[in-house]
Write an enzyme that holds these catalytic residues in place. Sequence first.
Site, PDB file in Angstrom:
ATOM      1  N   CYS A 214      -0.930   4.066  -6.277  1.00 20.93           N
ATOM      2  CA  CYS A 214      -1.827   3.460  -5.274  1.00 20.93           C
ATOM      3  C   CYS A 214      -2.166   2.077  -5.794  1.00 20.93           C
ATOM      4  O   CYS A 214      -2.536   1.922  -6.968  1.00 20.93           O
ATOM      5  CB  CYS A 214      -3.101   4.302  -5.137  1.00 20.93           C
ATOM      6  SG  CYS A 214      -4.427   3.470  -4.230  1.00 20.93           S
TER       7      CYS A 214
ATOM      8  N   CYS B  10       0.876  -1.171   0.000  1.00 23.76           N
ATOM      9  CA  CYS B  10       0.000   0.000   0.000  1.00 23.76           C
ATOM     10  C   CYS B  10       0.917   1.226   0.000  1.00 23.76           C
ATOM     11  O   CYS B  10       1.737   1.377   0.922  1.00 23.76           O
ATOM     12  CB  CYS B  10      -0.858  -0.028   1.268  1.00 23.76           C
ATOM     13  SG  CYS B  10      -1.840   1.446   1.532  1.00 23.76           S
TER      14      CYS B  10
HETATM   15  N1  DGL Z   1      -3.842   0.688  -1.799  1.00 24.98           N
HETATM   16  C1  DGL Z   1      -3.627   1.894  -1.054  1.00 24.98           C
HETATM   17  C2  DGL Z   1      -2.430   2.656  -1.635  1.00 24.98           C
HETATM   18  O1  DGL Z   1      -1.660   2.049  -2.343  1.00 24.98           O
HETATM   19  C3  DGL Z   1      -4.945   2.526  -0.945  1.00 24.98           C
HETATM   20  C4  DGL Z   1      -5.050   3.790  -0.330  1.00 24.98           C
HETATM   21  C5  DGL Z   1      -6.136   4.066   0.648  1.00 24.98           C
HETATM   22  O2  DGL Z   1      -6.553   3.178   1.392  1.00 24.98           O
HETATM   23  O3  DGL Z   1      -6.528   5.229   0.677  1.00 24.98           O
HETATM   24  O4  DGL Z   1      -2.205   3.808  -1.404  1.00 24.98           O
END
Ligand code: DGL
Length: 264
Positions: free
Chosen positions: A189, A76
């Site tokens: 993201c 993430c």
């Molecule tokens: N998958 C997360 C990232 O790469 C999601 C972001 C979130 O939860 O706002 O930033």
Amino acid sequence: MNFKHKNIGFFDSGIGGISVLKNAIKLLENEVFIYFGDSKNAPYGNKTQNEIIELCTNICNFLIYENNCKAIVVACNTASSAAIKFLRDKYEPNIPIIGIEPAIKPAIEYVENNKLNGKILVLATPFTINGDKFKKSLSLYKNFKIESVALEELAYMIEENLDADIIYNYLNEKLGKYVKEVECVVLGCTHYNFIKDVFKNIFGDNVKIFDGIYGTNKELIRRLKIRNIENNFESKDFKKVYIYNSLNDQKINRCYNLLNLEVN
Ligand code: DGL
């Protein structure tokens, strides 16, 4: 769970990290993976740094102490941006912590190698875009045309599986003005990896799309090798992936389904 072998932990604020895990499974055939999606607390992108650090610490404790993980991939960008330093201070040198970040470097190389003149557009959550980590990496490439856009609602829309048309309209409104000037797009993201087709529809086939998936897994492999902690047995008899989620079984099923989809 009582594992005889050691596992690799992956986590994300929800389903996004599955796109990174999917590639890791292909690259590391003998490993067993534990995935934790924190869908109950998604999205992370609008939270404070302290909130994200606390959530990440709880997840790492679960992966390391309850699931026998020997390495952790923070799949993430937002969590990496907010918490990687804290997590490394806390768990390394015992457990290597690998983070994902926007793949700006490969985009720069692409622009340079092809002598392109257009912009690099980085898309991510507000936390990632406004974070010090991102600002620091931008400062390395002052001579390049890099623009970044924080997409406040997008991770949530993907997490909630909203209709592709709704997502297309949202993105078209936010990004339409960049279409003519952009040479490549960096998906900062991990949720965004699941809607590459929508980005292609908006920007057209000539725009190159970058994600941090392979770079992150390459680093994971490097770190396993350095420590000599790769599994050296054939794990055919083992279940390869265990998925957990803080919300409900439906999310877990969706993650298993996403693992079987192609992410191009
Ligand atoms: N998958 C997360 C990232 O790469 C999601 C972001 C979130 O939860 O706002 O930033």
